[in-house]
Design a protein around this motif. Structure first.
Motif, short mmCIF file in Angstrom:
data_model
loop_
_atom_site.label_atom_id
_atom_site.label_comp_id
_atom_site.label_asym_id
_atom_site.label_seq_id
_atom_site.Cartn_x
_atom_site.Cartn_y
_atom_site.Cartn_z
N ALA A 1 -7.26 -6.54 -10.41
CA ALA A 1 -6.73 -5.27 -10.90
C ALA A 1 -6.63 -4.24 -9.77
N GLN A 2 -7.67 -4.14 -8.95
CA GLN A 2 -7.65 -3.14 -7.89
C GLN A 2 -6.64 -3.48 -6.80
N LEU A 3 -6.55 -4.75 -6.42
CA LEU A 3 -5.59 -5.14 -5.38
C LEU A 3 -4.15 -4.99 -5.87
N ASN B 1 2.02 -9.77 -6.48
CA ASN B 1 0.97 -10.01 -7.47
C ASN B 1 -0.14 -10.84 -6.85
N VAL B 2 -1.38 -10.40 -7.07
CA VAL B 2 -2.54 -11.10 -6.51
C VAL B 2 -3.24 -11.86 -7.62
N ASP B 3 -3.56 -13.10 -7.34
CA ASP B 3 -4.32 -13.93 -8.27
C ASP B 3 -5.60 -14.35 -7.56
N VAL B 4 -6.75 -14.09 -8.18
CA VAL B 4 -8.05 -14.33 -7.55
C VAL B 4 -8.82 -15.37 -8.35
N LYS C 1 -16.78 1.02 -15.95
CA LYS C 1 -17.10 1.52 -14.62
C LYS C 1 -15.95 2.37 -14.08
N SER C 2 -16.31 3.41 -13.38
CA SER C 2 -15.31 4.26 -12.76
C SER C 2 -15.20 3.86 -11.30
N TRP C 3 -14.14 3.15 -10.96
CA TRP C 3 -13.99 2.62 -9.61
C TRP C 3 -13.41 3.67 -8.69
N GLY C 4 -14.02 3.77 -7.51
CA GLY C 4 -13.51 4.66 -6.48
C GLY C 4 -12.87 3.85 -5.37
N GLN C 5 -12.09 4.54 -4.54
CA GLN C 5 -11.38 3.89 -3.44
C GLN C 5 -11.38 4.83 -2.25
N ALA D 1 -3.10 -2.88 -8.10
CA ALA D 1 -2.81 -1.45 -8.15
C ALA D 1 -2.50 -0.92 -6.76
N TRP D 2 -3.20 -1.42 -5.74
CA TRP D 2 -2.95 -1.00 -4.36
C TRP D 2 -1.56 -1.46 -3.91
N LEU D 3 -1.20 -2.70 -4.21
CA LEU D 3 0.11 -3.21 -3.84
C LEU D 3 1.23 -2.44 -4.53
N LEU D 4 1.02 -2.07 -5.80
CA LEU D 4 2.02 -1.31 -6.54
C LEU D 4 2.20 0.07 -5.93
N GLU D 5 1.11 0.70 -5.51
CA GLU D 5 1.21 2.01 -4.89
C GLU D 5 1.90 1.93 -3.53
N LYS D 6 1.65 0.84 -2.79
CA LYS D 6 2.24 0.68 -1.47
C LYS D 6 3.73 0.42 -1.55
#
Length: 297
Positions: free
Chosen positions: A254-256, A270-273, A114-118, A258-263
Motif C-alpha cells: 500500500a505504501q509503495l 504496481n508493486v506486489d510483495v 496505524k497512522s503511517w508517516g513518511q 501510493a508513492w509510485l502514484l504520487e511520483k
C-alpha cells in the motif's frame, strides 16, 4: 368618645412622636391631657428602639440597577447533550443516556488503524572493509565512533531551533560480519544543503573512506524513524525504502503503490510483495509492473 381620647388615639395610630406633628389646636389640647402626653412619650421611646435604616432608594434607580444586571448576565451555553436531554421526562432521559453510553462504548471498541508517516532523506554508507575482532575494536570502537558521534552532535546542535529542539534527525548504524564492516548514517531530511554540510563534516575524519549516497524514504507507524539495521529495506528505481521490522506485506504494498502514484500519476506502476518467514530468516520478493524497472531486496 371624648376629645382627649380622640387625640390619644390619633397619637397612637399615626404614630406621632413629636408635638410639632400636631396642629396648634391639638398642641394646646395636648398640654392639658396627661394621657395624650404619655402616648406621645411612649411613641418617642419606641421610635428610638427601632434600628437605623437607609432611606428608601428612588424607584428609577432600583429599576436601572436591575436592567443593568440583566444585561450583564450571560445565557448558559447549551451543548448538544443539554439540548437532547432538556425537557424530556425522566424515563426518556434514562433511555437516551443508556443509548449514548452504548454508542460511546462501541466507538471505543472499534479497532484503531496505524497512522503511517513518511519522511524523505539520504543515506551515507561507508564500507570499512574486512575486520578482525581486534581491528574492529581499534578502528571502529576506539577511533571512528568517538569522532563520528562528536561530528553528528555538533551538526545537530548547529541546526537546533530557538528552544534547543533539533530540527532534523540523524541515524547511525554499524554492522560487522564475515563480509566486512559497514557504517550507515541517515539524514532524515530532504535538503541538499544540509546533506552537503554533513558530508563535509564527516570528510574531516581521516579514517573514513568516501561514502556511497542513497536517496531514502522512511515509512514509520506513527513515530519518527528510530534506528537503522533492524528494518525491512526495499530498493526501487534507485531509491531505498525503509519499513519497520514486522510490517505486513499488505502495508508495504500500500505504501509503495501510493508513492509510485504520487511520483507518476499517469503511469504509477504496481508493486506486489511476498514475504516468507522461515525461522529467523525472511525472504522478501518484490515485483514491479508494468515497465522494465527492477526492484530488489
Amino acid at each position: 368618645m371624648k376629645p382627649g381620647e380622640k387625640l390619644t388615639e390619633r397619637i397612637i395610630m399615626e404614630p406621632v412622636t413629636r408635638a410639632n406633628q400636631l396642629s396648634p389646636a391639638d398642641r394646646e389640647a395636648l398640654d392639658g391631657d396627661p394621657l395624650s402626653t404619655q402616648a406621645l412619650e411612649e411613641n418617642r421611646g419606641l421610635a428610638s428602639l427601632a434600628p437605623d435604616t437607609e432611606p428608601i432608594p428612588d424607584r428609577a434607580v432600583v429599576l436601572g440597577r436591575v436592567f443593568a444586571s440583566v444585561d450583564a448576565m450571560e445565557e448558559p451555553k447549551m451543548t448538544l447533550i443539554n439540548r437532547w436531554f432538556s425537557g424530556k421526562r425522566w424515563y426518556l432521559q434514562a433511555g437516551m443516556a443508556v443509548a449514548l453510553l452504548l454508542a460511546v462504548t462501541v466507538v471505543a471498541l472499534l479497532p484503531v488503524e496505524k497512522s503511517w508517516g513518511q519522511a524523505d532523506g539520504y543515506m551515507l554508507s561507508y564500507d570499512l572493509g574486512p575486520q578482525t575482532p581486534e581491528s574492529a575494536q581499534t578502528l571502529i570502537q576506539d577511533t571512528l565512533m568517538p569522532q563520528v558521534k562528536a561530528a553528528l552532535v555538533a551538526f545537530a546542535e548547529r541546526h537546533a531551533d530557538e528552544s534547543g529542539e533539533k530540527t532534523n534527525q540523524l541515524l547511525l548504524n554499524i554492522m560487522v560480519n564475515e563480509d566486512g564492516a559497514k557504517m550507515s548514517i541517515g539524514l532524515v531530511e530532504n535538503n541538499d544543503e544540509l546533506l552537503a554540510e554533513l558530508q563535509a563534516d564527516l570528510a574531516e575524519i581521516a579514517e573514513l573512506p568516501e561514502p556511497s549516497l542513497q536517496p531514502m524514504t522512511w515509512f514509520f507507524d506513527g513515530k519518527a524513524p528510530c534506528c537503522l539495521g533492524n528494518e525491512i529495506t526495499v530498493n526501487i528505481e534507485g531509491r531505498t525504502f525503509s519499513f519497520p521490522n514486522g510490517t505486513p506485506e499488505e502495508e508495504i504494498e500500500a505504501q509503495l503503490n501510493a508513492w509510485l502514484l504520487e511520483k507518476d500519476p499517469e503511469h504509477p506502476g504496481n508493486v506486489d510483495v511476498d514475504i516468507e518467514q522461515t525461522g529467523d530468516e525472511m525472504r522478501l520478493e518484490i515485483r514491479l509492473e508494468p515497465g522494465d524497472a527492477e526492484a530488489e531486496k
